[in-house]
Design an enzyme around this catalytic site. Sequence first.
Site, mmCIF file in Angstrom:
data_model
loop_
_atom_site.group_PDB
_atom_site.id
_atom_site.type_symbol
_atom_site.label_atom_id
_atom_site.label_comp_id
_atom_site.label_asym_id
_atom_site.label_seq_id
_atom_site.Cartn_x
_atom_site.Cartn_y
_atom_site.Cartn_z
ATOM 1 N N LYS A 22 0.858 -1.202 0.000
ATOM 2 C CA LYS A 22 0.000 0.000 0.000
ATOM 3 C C LYS A 22 0.885 1.241 0.000
ATOM 4 O O LYS A 22 0.705 2.145 -0.801
ATOM 5 C CB LYS A 22 -0.876 0.006 1.242
ATOM 6 C CG LYS A 22 -1.525 1.345 1.561
ATOM 7 C CD LYS A 22 -2.396 1.320 2.792
ATOM 8 C CE LYS A 22 -1.673 1.614 4.061
ATOM 9 N NZ LYS A 22 -1.457 3.026 4.379
ATOM 10 N N ASN A 23 1.882 1.268 0.882
ATOM 11 C CA ASN A 23 2.660 2.496 1.071
ATOM 12 C C ASN A 23 3.674 2.755 -0.032
ATOM 13 O O ASN A 23 4.259 3.825 -0.085
ATOM 14 C CB ASN A 23 3.317 2.495 2.455
ATOM 15 C CG ASN A 23 2.286 2.654 3.559
ATOM 16 O OD1 ASN A 23 1.111 2.955 3.280
ATOM 17 N ND2 ASN A 23 2.684 2.425 4.786
ATOM 18 N N CYS A 116 -5.100 12.741 12.107
ATOM 19 C CA CYS A 116 -5.736 11.421 11.969
ATOM 20 C C CYS A 116 -5.654 10.763 13.349
ATOM 21 O O CYS A 116 -5.082 11.305 14.285
ATOM 22 C CB CYS A 116 -5.060 10.617 10.871
ATOM 23 S SG CYS A 116 -3.733 9.593 11.433
ATOM 24 N N ARG A 121 0.129 14.703 12.564
ATOM 25 C CA ARG A 121 0.708 14.432 11.251
ATOM 26 C C ARG A 121 0.733 15.669 10.351
ATOM 27 O O ARG A 121 0.107 15.721 9.301
ATOM 28 C CB ARG A 121 -0.020 13.268 10.585
ATOM 29 C CG ARG A 121 0.103 12.005 11.424
ATOM 30 C CD ARG A 121 -0.585 10.820 10.813
ATOM 31 N NE ARG A 121 0.164 10.311 9.652
ATOM 32 C CZ ARG A 121 -0.253 9.276 8.937
ATOM 33 N NH1 ARG A 121 -1.397 8.702 9.210
ATOM 34 N NH2 ARG A 121 0.447 8.847 7.905
ATOM 35 N N ASP A 304 4.714 0.901 12.113
ATOM 36 C CA ASP A 304 3.521 0.222 11.576
ATOM 37 C C ASP A 304 3.411 -1.217 12.055
ATOM 38 O O ASP A 304 2.404 -1.870 11.802
ATOM 39 C CB ASP A 304 3.525 0.240 10.041
ATOM 40 C CG ASP A 304 3.327 1.642 9.517
ATOM 41 O OD1 ASP A 304 3.517 1.845 8.300
ATOM 42 O OD2 ASP A 304 2.998 2.529 10.315
ATOM 43 N N ARG A 396 -8.484 -0.608 4.567
ATOM 44 C CA ARG A 396 -7.619 0.415 3.963
ATOM 45 C C ARG A 396 -6.275 -0.191 3.589
ATOM 46 O O ARG A 396 -5.648 0.253 2.639
ATOM 47 C CB ARG A 396 -7.355 1.552 4.956
ATOM 48 C CG ARG A 396 -8.575 2.312 5.381
ATOM 49 C CD ARG A 396 -8.189 3.566 6.114
ATOM 50 N NE ARG A 396 -7.262 4.356 5.314
ATOM 51 C CZ ARG A 396 -6.857 5.571 5.676
ATOM 52 N NH1 ARG A 396 -7.282 6.116 6.787
ATOM 53 N NH2 ARG A 396 -6.023 6.254 4.924
HETATM 54 C C1 EPZ Z 1 4.130 7.052 6.168
HETATM 55 O O1 EPZ Z 1 3.328 8.092 6.701
HETATM 56 C C2 EPZ Z 1 3.245 5.820 6.115
HETATM 57 N N1 EPZ Z 1 2.103 6.080 5.230
HETATM 58 C C3 EPZ Z 1 2.757 5.473 7.522
HETATM 59 O O2 EPZ Z 1 2.013 4.258 7.421
HETATM 60 C C4 EPZ Z 1 3.980 5.219 8.410
HETATM 61 O O3 EPZ Z 1 3.547 4.948 9.723
HETATM 62 C C5 EPZ Z 1 4.876 6.461 8.397
HETATM 63 O O4 EPZ Z 1 5.249 6.773 7.028
HETATM 64 C C6 EPZ Z 1 6.155 6.264 9.206
HETATM 65 O O5 EPZ Z 1 6.841 5.160 8.727
HETATM 66 C C7 EPZ Z 1 2.279 6.023 3.889
HETATM 67 O O6 EPZ Z 1 3.363 5.759 3.404
HETATM 68 C C8 EPZ Z 1 1.059 6.276 3.051
HETATM 69 P P1 EPZ Z 1 6.108 10.535 8.165
HETATM 70 P P2 EPZ Z 1 3.869 9.625 6.666
HETATM 71 O O7 EPZ Z 1 5.999 11.779 7.358
HETATM 72 O O8 EPZ Z 1 4.655 9.844 5.457
HETATM 73 C C9 EPZ Z 1 6.265 13.963 11.465
HETATM 74 C C10 EPZ Z 1 0.195 2.837 7.775
HETATM 75 O O9 EPZ Z 1 -0.262 2.313 8.810
HETATM 76 N N2 EPZ Z 1 6.164 14.918 10.348
HETATM 77 O O10 EPZ Z 1 7.306 9.657 7.991
HETATM 78 O O11 EPZ Z 1 2.701 10.512 6.933
HETATM 79 C C11 EPZ Z 1 4.988 13.160 11.656
HETATM 80 O O12 EPZ Z 1 4.070 13.879 12.455
HETATM 81 C C12 EPZ Z 1 0.618 4.291 7.793
HETATM 82 O O13 EPZ Z 1 0.344 2.236 6.674
HETATM 83 C C13 EPZ Z 1 6.230 16.284 10.629
HETATM 84 O O14 EPZ Z 1 6.353 16.699 11.779
HETATM 85 O O15 EPZ Z 1 4.807 9.628 7.945
HETATM 86 C C14 EPZ Z 1 5.485 11.907 12.333
HETATM 87 O O16 EPZ Z 1 5.597 12.150 13.716
HETATM 88 C C15 EPZ Z 1 0.363 4.952 9.133
HETATM 89 N N3 EPZ Z 1 6.126 17.164 9.595
HETATM 90 C C16 EPZ Z 1 6.876 11.698 11.740
HETATM 91 O O17 EPZ Z 1 7.236 12.959 11.136
HETATM 92 C C17 EPZ Z 1 5.983 16.763 8.292
HETATM 93 O O18 EPZ Z 1 5.913 17.625 7.396
HETATM 94 C C18 EPZ Z 1 6.939 10.636 10.659
HETATM 95 O O19 EPZ Z 1 5.938 10.930 9.704
HETATM 96 C C19 EPZ Z 1 5.905 15.372 8.026
HETATM 97 C C20 EPZ Z 1 6.010 14.468 9.071
#
Ligand code: EPZ
Length: 417
Positions: A22-23, A116, A121, A304, A396
């Site tokens: 998915k990701n 969410c 996020r 995850d 999802r």
């Molecule tokens: C991706 O989300 C995945 N989703 C998530 O999987 C996964 O948990 C996550 O990466 C971490 O591995 C997809 O790929 C569609 P991040 P993403 O940006 O990209 C902070 C699942 O269950 N952050 O790496 O949204 C954020 O708040 C889902 O399949 C900022 O502060 O995650 C978090 O604490 C859930 N500012 C951390 O970074 C930003 O601009 C990591 O988030 C962006 C992120």
Amino acid sequence: MDKLIIKGGKKLKGEVTVSGSKNAALPLFVATILAPGLNEIRNVPFLRDINTTIKVLESLGAQVEGNGHVVRINTSGINSHEATYDLVKTMRASVLVLGPLLARFGQARVSLPGGCAIGARPINLHLKGLQALGAEITLEHGYVEAKARRLKGARINFDVSTVGGTEHLMMAAATAKGETVLENAAREPEIVDLGMMLNRMGAKIEGAGTDTIRIQGVSELSPASYEVMPDRIEAGTFMIAAAMTGGDIRINGMKLEHLDALAFKMQDAGVEITSRDGVVRVKGPKRLASVNIKTRPYPGFPTDMQAQFMAMMCVADGASVISENIFENRFMHVSELLRFGADITIEGNTATVKGIKKLSGAPSMATDLRASASLILAGLAADGTTEVTRIYHLDRGYESIEKKLAGLGADIIRVKE
Ligand code: EPZ
């Protein structure tokens, strides 16, 4: 709405094949915006989030057709630069269309994704990176408005490792003028998949999968065909299902090297994991040992898999300390696991799990994608019957999980609620 009914206690046996990731698939679909013409994506998982991404692309004017596992996306006809709230609110990854629309059309208007269940996020790092590439960004009425005649390469350093932020800026920089360097980039395998497809479209990207990614902007990208990598989180979920039920299963189509951190911790817990000719065998012990984990960006322990691993520790010998360092609210499965008799206490971002002999099946409710997986795992290992409601969360990210588990001998059925 559907629910799952599980009769616990069956040792899982046999073979299962994981679906496409998915990701990885979500950003691959979005990247087609950059390459007008007919793109073909194979090994696509049949998931709600994929259907939502298709709706977003069609709302922009792309033509999408396919039978579920092979999807053809023609983005020549894109005639809108706006991704609306009603679509973005159902799946936050849709915000990734901002950069590609901006790169191709010089403008974009995309709804802010909002928070969410697992955390706020924010996308501040996405927007900061696009501004560094020369975009004019304004936020109004819950939308991001972005304008740029032509994006220009820049050096960008991420404050925190962000998967989406890294993917977003790789796509935006692919056709920017000059070189872009992404420092402290996320290193997840899904980013490597995106880099490979962008390069197949004609991009010049080096270092995807490391913390420094160099992108030489090119004038245009052409459509490509690509096969999505296997879903490492689905694979990890099946590994834990075998471990928790004392089962012995073989998983086809997964890449164990994408799950080293999980596999090492599972082996510490007494699980036998071997891999031969692309098939991974997982054998659960009579009694699991407790193990501590800390979630970290890749290649650290994946957030995850935290909820699923916690379910396993509920029936391990001794106490395990689980700290969630990526998201601020990713313990919602705990209150549901307590209904199975689990012994878990939370202190800030750390949960202490005291293993018990047996969980007892209970009615439960899914709250987010991976939490619902942990409830199913608990139900598989528990005494008696478990019900899991609100499994639209599950749909999802897991393709026909109840069929795959039933194929391994689990007593699990999906019924209309
Ligand atoms: C991706 O989300 C995945 N989703 C998530 O999987 C996964 O948990 C996550 O990466 C971490 O591995 C997809 O790929 C569609 P991040 P993403 O940006 O990209 C902070 C699942 O269950 N952050 O790496 O949204 C954020 O708040 C889902 O399949 C900022 O502060 O995650 C978090 O604490 C859930 N500012 C951390 O970074 C930003 O601009 C990591 O988030 C962006 C992120």
